[in-house]
Design a protein around this motif. Sequence first.
Motif, PDB file in Angstrom:
ATOM      1  N   VAL A 116     -21.832   4.317 -24.862  1.00  9.69           N
ATOM      2  CA  VAL A 116     -20.481   4.294 -25.039  1.00  9.69           C
ATOM      3  C   VAL A 116     -19.974   3.187 -24.186  1.00  9.69           C
ATOM      4  O   VAL A 116     -20.645   2.608 -23.373  1.00  9.69           O
ATOM      5  CB  VAL A 116     -20.040   5.592 -23.709  1.00  9.69           C
TER       6      VAL A 116
ATOM      7  N   ILE B  83     -16.363   2.092 -22.527  1.00 13.76           N
ATOM      8  CA  ILE B  83     -15.191   2.908 -21.932  1.00 13.76           C
ATOM      9  C   ILE B  83     -14.281   1.914 -21.346  1.00 13.76           C
ATOM     10  O   ILE B  83     -14.821   0.798 -20.781  1.00 13.76           O
ATOM     11  CB  ILE B  83     -15.666   3.997 -21.014  1.00 13.76           C
TER      12      ILE B  83
ATOM     13  N   GLN C 106     -12.205   5.534 -24.787  1.00 14.75           N
ATOM     14  CA  GLN C 106     -13.841   5.189 -25.312  1.00 14.75           C
ATOM     15  C   GLN C 106     -13.558   4.666 -26.613  1.00 14.75           C
ATOM     16  O   GLN C 106     -12.925   5.180 -27.529  1.00 14.75           O
ATOM     17  CB  GLN C 106     -14.694   6.566 -25.390  1.00 14.75           C
TER      18      GLN C 106
ATOM     19  N   ARG D  47     -18.615   7.862 -31.381  1.00 15.26           N
ATOM     20  CA  ARG D  47     -18.268   6.552 -30.636  1.00 15.26           C
ATOM     21  C   ARG D  47     -19.194   5.441 -30.887  1.00 15.26           C
ATOM     22  O   ARG D  47     -20.157   5.599 -31.384  1.00 15.26           O
ATOM     23  CB  ARG D  47     -18.767   7.019 -29.303  1.00 15.26           C
TER      24      ARG D  47
END
Length: 739
Positions: free
Chosen positions: A443, A445, A452, A461
């Motif tokens: 991920v 972020i 995200q 993602r």
Amino acid sequence: MTPVPRNPEKHPSFFDEGDVVGVLTTQPLDRRLDYLAPEGGCFAGAFVEVPLGPRKVLGVVWGPGEGTFAREKLRSVIRVLDAAPMREEMREFLLRAADYTLTPMPAMLRLATRSPELGDPPSMRTIYRLGEAEPDRMTEARSKVIAVLEEFGDAAFTLGELAEMAGVSTGVVKGLVKQGAVREEASPRDLPYPPLDPGSAAVELTGEQAAAAEALRAGVASGAYETTLLKGVTGSGKTEVYLEAVAECLRQGRQALVLLPEIALTSEFLSRVEARFGARPAEWHSGITMTERRRCWKMAGAGRAQFVVGARSALFLPFRELGLIVVDEEHDTSYKQEDGVLYNARDMAVLRASICGAQVVLASATPSLETWANAEAGKYRRLDLTARFGEAVMPQMRAIDMRAETLPATRWISETLRRAVEARIAAGEQALLFLNRRGYAPVTICRACGHQIGCDHCDARMVEHRFLKRLVCHQCGETKPIPATCPSCGAEGRLAPVGPGVERLGEEVSAVFPEARVKVLSSDLFGSARALKAEIEAIAAGEADIVIGTQLVAKGHNFPLLTLVGVIDADLGLQGSDLRAAERTFQLMRQVAGRAGRREKPGLALLQTYQPEHPVIRAILSGEEEAFWRAEAEERRQAGVPPYGRMAGIILSSPNVQEVFDLGGEMARRSDPLRRIGAEVYGPAAAPIARIRGRHRVRLLVRAAKGSPLQSALAEWVGQFRLPANLRLSVDIDPQSFY
Ligand SMILES: [Zn+2]
Ligand SMILES: [Zn+2]
């Protein structure tokens, strides 16, 4: 699946010129087409070229024609191709596989004719042998050529091979041809495979292995259908045992097929076969050349490939006399084809063998629950190999309770694991750190707004791959550079990786063990199977202290110096709603642990977990496999899901989100054909990944009792609906995953 009586209906086996024949083509038509048999007639099963509109297409003479069109309107088969006719048992296999998977027959035929240039005459090549005449003048170069030919007796060489072996120019060989001292011949390119010798160097088997090998040999010798689960812990010598079944099959003059889950395994496997039988088997997988592909297909049909090693699609080769199918690592998810024709090679192997009276061996250290249950029910025979080769035992397994460890948020190796790794390095041994996540971080972020970074085409993602310096979508493969500013709030320099992938773990390892030699094994880090193989060999030879790997390392590679396995996140597979999550985690953890201590050195596996009391983690640690299978089987029995019930997944996908939900809703309402067999329909619901490559995906699940006629009910149900042009519907019988 259960065996069936053979030859349910009798058809003529030969059609005279002018007879009306029914031809199944590879074109997407819903029926066979009538043609007139060509000059000279043709056999039932013949591969033919037929006219279709202005085109020529490939087909198979399936049987007598329907006769619905007037004879004089029928066109003639253009020609019969140079390939052995498809056998009746193969035609029956394709029909039944199509029924089982609800696949149109032309798509099944395409699977069975995946050989290039089937329609071409066999191409010829020029080969060279020793001739009768003496050259007028013997030079040193000429005598080298003659010496090579004499040394190899009757062998034939290509021009390049012969010149190279003699260390002379091709001109020297050509000169000898002119004099008649060397013979030039044309020879078909598709040569039979070298014969294998079943009596060649058999390895010595232990008592338990010898007993299992004997049981398998007896099965093959019986010439009847039977499926055996060969269950053996990693390192117990399953391969040596089933190669003895292959040997028996060769002695019987029948053909053997071994399916393997992964190309990377093939070269190691081929060397073992060569050591056992004195020559290499035929290969069938995506890594072979088109020439080899055509050769393997034709020789399988001609009975001139005694032994084929291949990927799942090798099941659709036109074997002439198949006597044995081994499905190695039968639990492996790669046996399930998830694109196009949705089939499970393990189930199709059982179907094919039951039709042609062959034996099936399903080999695994951690069988699928389906196979375990079939053995429990007595449908499959079960043979167990409990001892590891060379006195080694299954490694000791221990949990590291991560709740008791204090780690900063950007570190994943606990102090306990760190000390264990250090001790192995000091002893000159290897440690494996397992993390089933490719890339750098799963991920990315924004620390300013919490955004995200996702894929533009999928509901997934993006995963950072620092090695590639890009973000990658693991669903559709889309990549983009890592942005400097947040695409949502515009903040600069606030994007941060969250969580570990193998690349990031590699950084941590280098920081914690600065002196250690580290290698990362992840499928995306290698351009080719060959590069990967070289890396694996380097590790096996001791050229690394710490190996970091994804599930790629779980699959049967042999690392003799490896004595410690550290599982970074044993809880990873337990998340998610997949029916097989527990089974998969159990299998993967057992396999990874099995990498340690394969020789005389005892191994240790340490599992980092936040839930050491989870039933699956406890079952893994206790090593009480049968208890795990029984508990898991009971849960599935209660829920009425496979293998104690039947399921089908229906995925509707379209760029138009309204259309997929509308059709899904209509299908759920008009489900009479399913309700009549007592089946239940769940959904429509957005699929777990609701959008892939810009297509919205909606899923329905159908659950029915074991033994109910699910396929015919599904076919009737689906047949009621007219699909909008851009909407795709796919039916997945026995779905393995639920994305
Ligand atoms: Zn932001
Ligand atoms: Zn994507």
